[in-house]
Design a protein around this motif. Structure first.
Motif, PDB file in Angstrom:
ATOM      1  N   ARG B 347      -8.928  44.236  44.471  1.00 23.07           N
ATOM      2  CA  ARG B 347     -10.222  44.316  45.141  1.00 23.07           C
ATOM      3  C   ARG B 347     -10.036  44.429  46.647  1.00 23.07           C
ATOM      4  N   ASP B 349     -10.383  42.716  49.635  1.00 22.61           N
ATOM      5  CA  ASP B 349     -10.615  41.286  49.820  1.00 22.61           C
ATOM      6  C   ASP B 349     -10.142  40.770  51.173  1.00 22.61           C
ATOM      7  N   HIS B 430     -18.109  48.183  50.623  1.00 20.56           N
ATOM      8  CA  HIS B 430     -17.490  47.921  49.312  1.00 20.56           C
ATOM      9  C   HIS B 430     -16.749  46.586  49.297  1.00 20.56           C
ATOM     10  N   ALA B 433     -15.338  44.665  46.171  1.00 16.44           N
ATOM     11  CA  ALA B 433     -15.457  45.547  44.990  1.00 16.44           C
ATOM     12  C   ALA B 433     -14.064  46.035  44.579  1.00 16.44           C
ATOM     13  N   SER B 434     -13.975  46.647  43.404  1.00 14.26           N
ATOM     14  CA  SER B 434     -12.691  47.152  42.902  1.00 14.26           C
ATOM     15  C   SER B 434     -12.209  48.305  43.793  1.00 14.26           C
ATOM     16  N   SER B 438     -14.107  52.040  44.589  1.00 14.79           N
ATOM     17  CA  SER B 438     -14.576  52.203  45.961  1.00 14.79           C
ATOM     18  C   SER B 438     -13.951  53.419  46.636  1.00 14.79           C
TER      19      SER B 438
END
Lengths: 84, 458
Positions: B347, B349, B430, B433-434, B438
């Motif tokens: 992700r 992150d 994003h 999100a994955s 994205s």
């Protein structure tokens, strides 16, 4: 009188592109000269065309089995190397 | 995710020239000439020209090994009819095919009837293809008129020296006007004909590239002179190729211990040549029967025995080929590099300023591939200095210069502006999100922008 192609031929096709008599054929992966058609270029050119473009020493012979491009005639000599 | 991590920058930056680029519009979609085109367009070399009219000391015509990838080497010779069929089969499988070339295994012009028959057949079938030829230059000038009529737009001439004394040490003989010439006489004929060819080609509007084999100790100082002379004649680009002299290939240079140039020598001579002519920096010295994108060779898939069994619908293939070529020209088929700040690799992150590495992905809007992992010093140490114009920031932005966008959880105001100035789109929508989804979404947006821009232009 006619020339012939030996097993030193490297299959490069050059001879076929320059023969004025269409005497050279590619038969089953080998080049052969039709002795009926070959004139050794007498009357057409000063030297046989196939032998003038052939890159492989010993690949083209006359009717006495003599190479038109004998060993050492087409490649520069390498110091210390032995003729194979 | 099965993507492969490359230790260095992306493949795109590993190629391409560090010196002057060629801006001739005719090179834009030629994979061999343009560093932008060679990830996008494919090329095919047709081995229809077996005979040669010269001996070069870096060539051994006897050698044929399909593990080898170098000029003059080919696995089977095709007739013009077989070659036309091969073009159709390749265009069917790889419609990005934009260039068809004849580069041997001998010399395209020493086999003129076969070469011209092939060009005619190919052009008739797939008119969108660019045709190119490669030659030593000996027998080119007499055929320039026909080349223009056939629509050949690129010819490469291999010229290694301007001096007959040096040429005599590179070429033991040439076949010219029904006679084998040797030594200085051969050298003089060759050099004269090469420049006659270059002048006639550029005058006829054909794009000319000059290839030079760099043989250290022999033609180092010749190469810049060739560049200068060629520039005066309207030649578009110069390609300095390192000598390949592995003794196992059995070439004269290989057997006599002539060494190949070092990377540094090549770079230095290219820099000298670049004063005169754009230099090509990404030549892969392809085989005479290479198939596919530059750097790959899918020749085995299209070998003669496979071709015979294929059913090919010439009309359908031609229609699809024309459509794909048009779309590629319109900006389709492009891909982008997109940087991602992620610690877990799944992700998005991380904050931009906290990332110790960026994962670089490549996407064309349809698929996503991880191409590199770039380490960096996290420039933000905490809220106190976050957003400050630290010295590390410009460096960090520079390291992402080849990326179209950067995806992070948050990006501070200062870096946001710096990234935008560098043409890198900062994206935070994003966050968490994955990665794959994205990156894909961002690439699709970029694709839409390109297509819109093109519609506006049209």
């Amino acid at each position: 009188m006619a020339l012939s192609i030996t097993d030193r031929c490297i299959d490069c096709w050059a001879c076929m592109t320059v023969c004025p008599n269409a005497a050279i054929a590619h038969v089953e992966g080998l080049f052969v000269i039709d002795p009926q058609r070959c004139t050794e270029c007498l009357g057409d050119y000063a030297a046989p065309q196939c032998a003038s473009i052939c890159p492989a020493e010993g690949a083209i012979e006359n009717e006495w089995g003599e190479a038109l491009n004998p060993p050492g005639s087409l490649t520069p000599a390498i110091a210390g190397a032995k003729e194979s | 995710m099965s993507a492969q991590i490359l230790p260095f920058a992306s493949p795109a930056s590993a190629c391409g020239s560090s010196h002057g680029e060629c801006h001739d519009p005719r090179v834009a979609d030629h994979p061999c000439y343009s560093k932008d085109a060679h990830h996008k367009y494919a090329r095919l070399h047709l081995p229809v020209a077996p005979a040669c009219n010269i001996q070069c000391n870096y060539c051994n015509r006897k050698y044929d090994c399909s593990n080898e990838s170098r000029p003059g080497v080919v696995s089977e010779v095709l007739s013009p009819e077989e070659a036309a069929r091969k073009v159709l089969a390749v265009a069917d499988a790889i419609p990005q095919l934009s260039v068809v070339g004849i580069a041997g295994p001998g010399d395209a012009f020493a086999n003129w009837p076969r070469t011209s028959a092939t060009l005619r057949a190919v052009k008739k079938m797939l008119p969108a293809l660019k045709l190119c030829l490669s030659s030593n230059g000996l027998n080119v000038a007499p055929h320039v008129g026909e080349l223009a009529e056939l629509g050949v737009d690129h010819v490469t001439l291999t010229i290694n020296t301007l001096e007959p004394e040096i040429a005599a040490r590179i070429y033991p003989w040439v076949f010219w006007e029904h006679k084998r010439w040797r030594g200085l006489e051969a050298a003089e004929i060759l050099i004269r004909e090469q420049w006659r060819a270059a002048a006639a080609l550029t005058a006829a509007g054909v794009l000319v590239k000059i290839n030079s084999v760099y043989i250290p100790g022999l033609n180092d100082d010749e190469l810049p002179k060739i560049s200068a002379k060629a520039a005066g004649m309207g030649v578009a680009i110069h390609n300095i190729m390192p000598l390949i002299s592995d003794p196992a290939h059995g070439t004269h240079f290989g057997l006599s211990g002539q060494r190949a140039p070092s990377e540094e020598e090549i770079e230095s001579v290219r820099a000298r040549c670049a004063a005169h002519l754009p230099q090509m920096g990404h030549c892969h010295q392809c085989r005479a029967d290479a198939v596919g994108m530059l750097g790959e060779d899918r020749g085995a898939e299209f070998a003669r025995e496979h071709l015979d069994s294929l059913t090919l619908d010439a009309q359908a293939i031609a229609a699809r080929h024309a459509a794909v070529q048009a779309s590629l020209k319109a900006g389709g088929g492009q891909s982008w590099k997109i940087a991602v700040a992620s610690a877990d690799g799944q992700r998005i992150d991380q904050h931009f300023g906290h990332a110790e590495a960026f994962r670089i992905y490549e996407s064309d809007g349809q698929s996503v591939k991880l191409v590199a992992l770039r380490r960096t010093a996290a420039y933000c140490q905490g809220p106190s200095d976050c957003g400050d114009d630290d010295a590390a920031l410009p460096k960090l932005v520079q390291s992402l210069a080849d990326c179209a966008a950067i995806l992070a959880v948050r990006i501070g105001h200062a870096p946001w502006k710096k990234l935008e100035q560098a043409g890198i789109q900062p994206v935070v929508e994003h966050a968490f999100a994955s990665i794959e989804a994205s990156v894909l979404a961002v690439a699709q947006k970029l694709l839409e922008q390109v297509q819109e821009a093109h519609t506006k232009r049209a």
